[in-house]
Design an enzyme around this catalytic site. Structure first.
Site, PDB file in Angstrom:
ATOM      1  N   TYR A  37     -19.141  12.998 -17.076  1.00 13.67           N
ATOM      2  CA  TYR A  37     -20.081  11.740 -17.311  1.00 13.67           C
ATOM      3  C   TYR A  37     -21.743  11.808 -16.625  1.00 13.67           C
ATOM      4  O   TYR A  37     -22.247  11.681 -18.018  1.00 13.67           O
ATOM      5  CB  TYR A  37     -19.502   9.778 -16.771  1.00 13.67           C
ATOM      6  N   SER A  65     -28.866   8.427 -15.839  1.00  9.96           N
ATOM      7  CA  SER A  65     -28.432   7.667 -14.732  1.00  9.96           C
ATOM      8  C   SER A  65     -28.931   8.832 -13.674  1.00  9.96           C
ATOM      9  O   SER A  65     -28.891  10.629 -14.197  1.00  9.96           O
ATOM     10  CB  SER A  65     -27.198   7.515 -15.284  1.00  9.96           C
TER      11      SER A  65
HETATM   12  N1  LIG Z   1     -23.902   0.216 -13.842  1.00 12.40           N
HETATM   13  C1  LIG Z   1     -24.689   0.951 -13.086  1.00 12.40           C
HETATM   14  O1  LIG Z   1     -24.132   1.400 -11.825  1.00 12.40           O
HETATM   15  C2  LIG Z   1     -25.146   3.078 -14.134  1.00 12.40           C
HETATM   16  C3  LIG Z   1     -25.724   3.902 -12.835  1.00 12.40           C
HETATM   17  C4  LIG Z   1     -26.521   4.865 -13.613  1.00 12.40           C
HETATM   18  C5  LIG Z   1     -26.904   4.378 -15.082  1.00 12.40           C
HETATM   19  N2  LIG Z   1     -26.081   3.447 -15.764  1.00 12.40           N
HETATM   20  C6  LIG Z   1     -26.368   3.812 -17.318  1.00 12.40           C
HETATM   21  O2  LIG Z   1     -27.486   2.621 -17.933  1.00 12.40           O
HETATM   22  C7  LIG Z   1     -26.814   1.336 -18.423  1.00 12.40           C
HETATM   23  C8  LIG Z   1     -26.719   0.554 -18.934  1.00 12.40           C
HETATM   24  O3  LIG Z   1     -25.356  -0.221 -17.757  1.00 12.40           O
HETATM   25  P1  LIG Z   1     -24.593  -1.068 -18.077  1.00 12.40           P
HETATM   26  O4  LIG Z   1     -24.288  -1.031 -16.580  1.00 12.40           O
HETATM   27  O5  LIG Z   1     -25.707  -2.049 -18.175  1.00 12.40           O
HETATM   28  O6  LIG Z   1     -23.311  -1.266 -18.546  1.00 12.40           O
HETATM   29  P2  LIG Z   1     -22.609  -2.766 -19.259  1.00 12.40           P
HETATM   30  O7  LIG Z   1     -22.500  -3.527 -18.421  1.00 12.40           O
HETATM   31  O8  LIG Z   1     -21.043  -1.895 -19.156  1.00 12.40           O
HETATM   32  O9  LIG Z   1     -23.290  -2.560 -20.695  1.00 12.40           O
HETATM   33  C9  LIG Z   1     -22.517  -1.757 -21.297  1.00 12.40           C
HETATM   34  C10 LIG Z   1     -23.893  -2.519 -22.575  1.00 12.40           C
HETATM   35  O10 LIG Z   1     -23.165  -1.371 -23.899  1.00 12.40           O
HETATM   36  C11 LIG Z   1     -22.413  -1.734 -25.384  1.00 12.40           C
HETATM   37  N3  LIG Z   1     -21.739  -0.916 -25.625  1.00 12.40           N
HETATM   38  C12 LIG Z   1     -21.053   0.039 -24.844  1.00 12.40           C
HETATM   39  N4  LIG Z   1     -20.376   0.514 -26.390  1.00 12.40           N
HETATM   40  C13 LIG Z   1     -21.098   0.881 -27.370  1.00 12.40           C
HETATM   41  C14 LIG Z   1     -20.577   0.876 -28.665  1.00 12.40           C
HETATM   42  N5  LIG Z   1     -20.417   2.310 -28.902  1.00 12.40           N
HETATM   43  N6  LIG Z   1     -21.430   0.198 -29.242  1.00 12.40           N
HETATM   44  C15 LIG Z   1     -22.980  -0.188 -29.136  1.00 12.40           C
HETATM   45  N7  LIG Z   1     -23.578  -0.901 -28.306  1.00 12.40           N
HETATM   46  C16 LIG Z   1     -21.949  -0.521 -27.152  1.00 12.40           C
HETATM   47  C17 LIG Z   1     -21.709  -2.507 -24.376  1.00 12.40           C
HETATM   48  O11 LIG Z   1     -21.793  -3.510 -24.983  1.00 12.40           O
HETATM   49  P3  LIG Z   1     -20.090  -4.449 -26.035  1.00 12.40           P
HETATM   50  O12 LIG Z   1     -20.344  -5.949 -25.617  1.00 12.40           O
HETATM   51  O13 LIG Z   1     -19.602  -4.481 -27.537  1.00 12.40           O
HETATM   52  O14 LIG Z   1     -19.022  -3.561 -24.805  1.00 12.40           O
HETATM   53  C18 LIG Z   1     -22.836  -3.522 -23.585  1.00 12.40           C
HETATM   54  O15 LIG Z   1     -23.778  -4.445 -23.909  1.00 12.40           O
HETATM   55  C19 LIG Z   1     -25.236   2.757 -19.089  1.00 12.40           C
HETATM   56  O16 LIG Z   1     -26.783   3.776 -20.513  1.00 12.40           O
HETATM   57  C20 LIG Z   1     -25.344   3.295 -18.031  1.00 12.40           C
HETATM   58  O17 LIG Z   1     -24.954   4.751 -18.447  1.00 12.40           O
HETATM   59  C21 LIG Z   1     -25.500   2.745 -15.338  1.00 12.40           C
END
Ligand SMILES: NC(=O)c1ccc[n+]([C@@H]2O[C@H](COP(=O)([O-])OP(=O)(O)OC[C@H]3O[C@@H](n4cnc5c(N)ncnc54)[C@H](OP(=O)(O)O)[C@@H]3O)[C@@H](O)[C@H]2O)c1
Ligand SMILES: Cc1cc2nc3c(=O)[nH]c(=O)nc-3n(C[C@H](O)[C@H](O)[C@H](O)COP(=O)(O)OP(=O)(O)OC[C@H]3O[C@@H](n4cnc5c(N)ncnc54)[C@H](O)[C@@H]3O)c2cc1C
Lengths: 245, 443
Positions: A151, A138
């Site tokens: 985080y 991130s």
């Molecule tokens: N959104 C943003 O603005 C942002 C910004 C910077 C970085 N990021 C990073 O980008 C990545 C993707 O983010 P996103 O926004 O797409 O997240 P998201 O929509 O919350 O999706 C997260 C995914 O991770 C899975 N997950 C969570 N905990 C888990 C566990 N213990 N074991 C297996 N799977 C698990 C979830 O599955 P379940 O269905 O089981 O919950 C879901 O499929 C993450 O690493 C996040 O930190 C996001």
């Protein structure tokens, strides 16, 4: 590619899995909810009927699940060559400061267990001449910043791991791509106020797929975040201390 | 120091209400106890906004998975946040298209069901609901219920066009239309006045599965309602170019225009140019489905040209029984009221469908966009009086100003709808800004 996606049921992982399948690559989803995985598999099959799609359980909270999950993916895809990790946990600074148990979970899942998972992938890929490892870190890991101290610290560790891994093993054929999304509108950020340049997961997927093909070691996505972070990286410490971001 | 302004939500007309949209892929969990679900917010008025006193509305757009598709039959089942834009992008090149589509592709399946949307093919294929085979709903008491034309048929009928008030739509199963090629054959003609326009529209129905048109409602006298009628059908495989249609880059209106940008003069100029751009009396050829069905989707956020105050769309249907001159009478009325409009779209409607509150009935539909001013309420009231006298009704998806007594006068089916709602949601837990305004729900 024969790609495994940990976290492909939601958010950017869902968009990336769809983009991979639409581009003709086989996809194996890993996640913790079997029923949800099955629905995502149907989605990918309906969208891209010509590629191979499957799923297996894997929980970042339990490292014991990593080996069997990767075995299942290997068997299902006939040996994968690419693994993307988008799964992670998020908490606001206020939530994490107030709840030590949540903080411990987040630091464990987002750093320690993610690294353990990547290490399991690394040994597999290196044993067959290499491949691609794509890790979602991130922009929060770029500088120590007031709203994302905890985080951000986990993500900073992950970013450092990705860089080291890429330096150490690229020559041996293992390409590590560290993805640094800016603010992206997913379920993870659903309650938060979107800043300017907030992106959509589909945009991210396009950027990441391109970076995977090129083997770029670092991707800022959506693109304007490269510039935003270039500025933030240069800000002197005394400025960072004053500003609210 | 200024206090933080409370968060607001708006429909396509930019009319704001205090509100927050909560999104999650897990729509089933999100809708548990929710007061309302919204999709892509393309309804113009207050139907997708929370009732006064409540902030949170469930947002379906992340629940966008296809759950099953049968290429033999063309039956598709998907989560309610799946959009027609995704549908067409994924399935057009495989020979399928949405059976019914509104004038924008940025609508969700849930929104298409709740508004029971109609398209340019209404005279031939009816509303979206005619093609729905089953719905999965979370109803007010928290249960999840599957309904269809044969299972819980009353709940099914009330949900088509029921503006989300019978339950949260979680999944939609419907029949796609099979198309012979991904291209449209079209023919368009310039029509000198509104009567001639309506005649040409009705005459085209026999030969063309899709018709739509635009008329100029600012010119007066003999030019009143001069317009352009566009007719279309899917090209047969041998008529279509070998390459698939390409989607061009989209433009976006980056900010709200100042409110003076649209004034009677600039609207008149637009109408004049639009009419005379079509300088040939008749044109024909091939078109991409995007250009044919979604001319406005090429410009994202085009609603921002209306500026901060926003706008409304008045859409009504006038029955055939009102006679040939009904459209002209409507135009006269609108001109007399001074309701200047950018776009005035007149469409052909076939018979009333299955949905208990579904909008179309056999006749013509007229839609006009109006920038909001202090006079808007008066104009809507006067147009409603006209529509009631002609035996017509308005489209709830566009409405933000109709008074409850007028709605009741134009909607004899309301009691049947309310009876179903009473059965499934006696406390009226599921409600919207619109249902509070029109149906007297508590806040
Ligand atoms: N959104 C943003 O603005 C942002 C910004 C910077 C970085 N990021 C990073 O980008 C990545 C993707 O983010 P996103 O926004 O797409 O997240 P998201 O929509 O919350 O999706 C997260 C995914 O991770 C899975 N997950 C969570 N905990 C888990 C566990 N213990 N074991 C297996 N799977 C698990 C979830 O599955 P379940 O269905 O089981 O919950 C879901 O499929 C993450 O690493 C996040 O930190 C996001
Ligand atoms: C440019 C433009 C052209 C249009 N042309 C046409 C046209 O030709 N024909 C036509 O019929 N309409 C037309 N419309 C209107 C549009 O099709 C409808 O308003 C449609 O309902 C919008 O879908 P949405 O997903 O944006 O829903 P929203 O606007 O978010 O919601 C609309 C209604 O549906 C309900 N709803 C949404 N999702 C759910 C769910 N999952 N469960 C329960 N209730 C739900 C909401 O509560 C609300 O009452 C047009 C709109 C625009 C902006």
């Amino acid at each position: 590619m024969k790609a495994v996606v940990l976290g492909g049921t939601k958010g950017m992982g869902r968009a990336l899995s769809r983009a991979l399948a639409a581009d003709g690559h086989d996809v194996w989803l890993l996640g913790r909810n079997a029923e949800d995985l099955a629905r995502s598999v149907e989605d990918l099959k309906a969208r891209s009927p010509s590629v191979k799609v499957g799923a297996a359980p894997c929980d970042l909270e339990s490292p014991a699940s990593f080996g069997p999950a990767l075995d299942a993916a290997d068997a299902g895809l006939g040996g994968f060559d690419t693994v993307a990790v988008t799964a992670a946990l998020f908490g606001t600074q206020d939530q994490l400061e107030a709840d030590a148990a949540l903080l411990q979970r987040l630091l464990t899942v987002d750093f320690a267990h993610t690294v353990l998972f990547c290490e399991a992938v690394r040994t597999r890929l290196l044993s067959r001449g290499g491949g691609r490892l794509v890790v979602f870190s991130s922009v929060a890991g770029e500088r120590g910043r007031k709203p994302v101290v905890l985080y951000g610290a986990a993500k900073a560790g992950l970013t450092a791991y990705c860089e080291g891994l890429d330096h150490r093993y690229r020559a041996a054929g293992l390409v590590t791509v560290c993805v640094k999304p800016g603010f992206v509108k997913t379920g993870m950020t659903a309650g938060l106020k979107a800043p300017p340049f907030a992106g959509e997961p589909e945009q991210v997927a396009v950027d990441v797929l391109r970076a995977m093909k090129r083997g770029a070691p670092v991707v800022y996505t959506p693109a304007p975040w490269a510039l935003v972070m270039a500025i933030i990286r240069m800000l002197p410490r005394f400025v960072m201390r004053r500003v609210g971001f | 120091m200024s206090r933080p302004t409370p968060p607001t939500l708006a429909g396509w007309g930019l009319l704001e209400r205090p509100g927050v949209e909560c999104r999650s892929e897990d729509l089933a969990a999100l809708t548990r106890g929710a007061v309302l679900t919204r999709g892509l917010g393309r309804s113009y008025g207050d139907s997708s906004l929370p009732p006064p006193g409540t902030l949170d509305v469930a947002g379906s757009v992340l629940a966008d998975r296809v759950l099953a598709f049968n290429p033999e039959t063309g039956v598709l089942r998907a989560e309610a946040g799946f959009s027609l834009n995704s549908l067409n992008r994924l399935f057009l090149h495989r020979g399928f298209f949405s059976p019914v589509t509104p004038g924008t592709s940025f609508v969700t399946l849930g929104g298409a069901v709740a508004s029971d949307v109609h398209g340019k093919n209404h005279h031939r294929d009816g509303c979206f609901g005619e093609h729905v085979r089953a719905l999965k709903l979370r109803v007010a008491d928290g249960q999840i219920v599957e309904c269809s034309p044969t299972v819980e048929p009353e709940l099914f009928r009330a949900t088509l066009g029921g503006m989300g008030l019978t339950g949260h739509v979680l999944e939609v199963e419907f029949q796609l239309a099979r198309v012979p090629s991904p291209w449209i054959v079209y023919e368009s003609e310039r029509v000198p006045d509104v009567d001639a326009y309506v005649d040409a529209l009705k005459a085209a129905a026999a030969d063309w599965p899709m018709t739509v048109g635009w008329i100029d409602c600012l010119s007066r006298g003999k030019n009143l309602g001069r317009g352009i009628l566009i007719k279309g059908r899917w090209a047969e495989a041998h008529e279509a170019p070998p390459e698939p249609p390409r989607t061009g880059p989209k433009l976006a209106i980056p900010f709200l225009f100042p409110s003076w940008a649209l004034n009677p003069l600039s609207i008149r100029a637009f109408n004049f140019l639009y009419y005379w751009k079509h300088w040939q009396r008749r044109r024909a050829g091939l078109m991409t489905p995007d250009a044919f069905f979604y001319p406005l989707d090429g410009i994202l956020h085009w609603n921002r040209i209306y500026g901060r105050r926003g706008f409304t769309q008045y859409q009504c249907v006038l029955p055939d029984a009102a006679g040939r001159g009904a459209a002209r009478r409507f135009m006269d009325k609108l001109t007399a009221l001074g309701g200047a409009s950018f776009l005035c779209v007149i469409k052909d409607c076939g018979p009333e469908g299955t949905g208990l509150l579904s909008f179309p009935l056999k006749g013509i539909s007229i839609a006009v966009d109006m920038a909001l001013t202090d006079r808007t309420q008066g104009i809507v009231d006067a147009l409603n009086a006209f529509v009631i006298a002609e035996g017509g009704r308005i489209y709830l998806s566009k409405d933000a100003f109709t008074r409850p007594e007028d709605f009741r006068r134009m909607e004899p089916r309301l009691d049947a709808f309310l009876a179903v709602r009473r059965k499934w949601d006696p406390e009226r837990r599921i409600r919207s800004a619109q249902s509070v305004r029109l149906l007297g729900d508590g806040t």
